[in-house]
Write a protein that holds these residues in place. Structure first.
Motif, mmCIF file in Angstrom:
data_model
loop_
_atom_site.group_PDB
_atom_site.id
_atom_site.type_symbol
_atom_site.label_atom_id
_atom_site.label_comp_id
_atom_site.label_asym_id
_atom_site.label_seq_id
_atom_site.Cartn_x
_atom_site.Cartn_y
_atom_site.Cartn_z
ATOM 1 N N GLN A 56 3.288 -18.078 -14.660
ATOM 2 C CA GLN A 56 2.855 -17.401 -15.757
ATOM 3 C C GLN A 56 2.013 -16.174 -15.469
ATOM 4 O O GLN A 56 0.564 -16.301 -14.715
ATOM 5 C CB GLN A 56 1.678 -18.073 -16.483
ATOM 6 N N VAL A 57 1.950 -15.383 -16.698
ATOM 7 C CA VAL A 57 1.653 -13.933 -16.488
ATOM 8 C C VAL A 57 0.972 -13.663 -17.651
ATOM 9 O O VAL A 57 2.006 -13.877 -18.456
ATOM 10 C CB VAL A 57 2.634 -13.400 -15.553
ATOM 11 N N GLY A 58 0.087 -12.459 -17.467
ATOM 12 C CA GLY A 58 0.060 -11.909 -19.145
ATOM 13 C C GLY A 58 -0.977 -12.603 -19.639
ATOM 14 O O GLY A 58 -1.447 -13.332 -21.309
ATOM 15 N N LYS A 59 -1.471 -14.230 -19.317
ATOM 16 C CA LYS A 59 -2.499 -15.129 -20.137
ATOM 17 C C LYS A 59 -3.965 -15.280 -19.982
ATOM 18 O O LYS A 59 -4.376 -15.645 -20.552
ATOM 19 C CB LYS A 59 -1.895 -16.500 -19.852
ATOM 20 N N ALA A 116 2.989 -8.772 -11.273
ATOM 21 C CA ALA A 116 2.468 -9.563 -11.914
ATOM 22 C C ALA A 116 1.129 -9.244 -12.402
ATOM 23 O O ALA A 116 0.508 -8.969 -11.461
ATOM 24 C CB ALA A 116 2.690 -10.377 -12.074
ATOM 25 N N SER A 117 0.898 -9.694 -13.982
ATOM 26 C CA SER A 117 -0.463 -9.061 -13.801
ATOM 27 C C SER A 117 -1.260 -10.002 -14.859
ATOM 28 O O SER A 117 -0.537 -10.883 -15.486
ATOM 29 C CB SER A 117 -0.628 -7.787 -15.264
ATOM 30 N N ARG A 118 -1.892 -10.789 -15.095
ATOM 31 C CA ARG A 118 -2.707 -11.478 -15.566
ATOM 32 C C ARG A 118 -3.168 -10.976 -17.539
ATOM 33 O O ARG A 118 -3.241 -11.919 -18.150
ATOM 34 C CB ARG A 118 -4.176 -11.496 -15.259
ATOM 35 N N ASP A 119 -3.018 -9.670 -17.648
ATOM 36 C CA ASP A 119 -2.922 -8.920 -18.698
ATOM 37 C C ASP A 119 -2.021 -9.455 -19.487
ATOM 38 O O ASP A 119 -1.029 -9.168 -18.911
ATOM 39 C CB ASP A 119 -3.176 -7.038 -18.556
#
Length: 121
Positions: A56-59, A116-119
């Protein structure tokens, strides 16, 4: 956690995006909505085997917009990104709280490895 441990209070702090859960054994966890979203127990996140799990990315900014009780054993969290298929049992929530440091460090490592990123996008 033993089988007689259950939540005594569940509070959603929407502004800080934190779900606070107090258990009958006196333990309280503060779990971010992002953490709960990326560790959703749903098949669409976890897959039907570890190889099928979807990172899960961007969360980072995700929030919970509703909490629905499921019998006397779980809650369903409805997230503002549309995700609503995971049932969070009391034992799963307790485990997420107890193992937070290990799970979060592993998640951040998997994100970095994937570039990947959390943003949010």
């Amino acid at each position: 956690m033993n089988s007689s441990t259950f939540p005594t209070e569940i509070k959603l702090h929407q502004q800080s995006r934190v779900l606070e859960i107090s258990f009958s054994d006196g333990v309280t966890f503060q779990l971010s909505c992002e953490y709960l979203r990326v560790f959703s127990p749903s098949a669409e996140v976890r897959g039907h085997s570890p190889e099928q799990a979807v990172l899960q990315v961007g969360k980072k900014e995700v929030n919970i917009k509703d909490i629905q009780p499921v019998g006397h054993y779980a809650i369903k969290l409805v997230f503002d990104d549309g995700h609503d298929t995971g049932l969070y049992s009391w034992s799963y929530l307790y485990d997420l709280g107890k193992q937070y440091d290990i799970y979060w460090r592993d998640y951040l490592g998997r994100l970095a490895a994937a570039g990947a990123s959390r943003d949010p996008l």
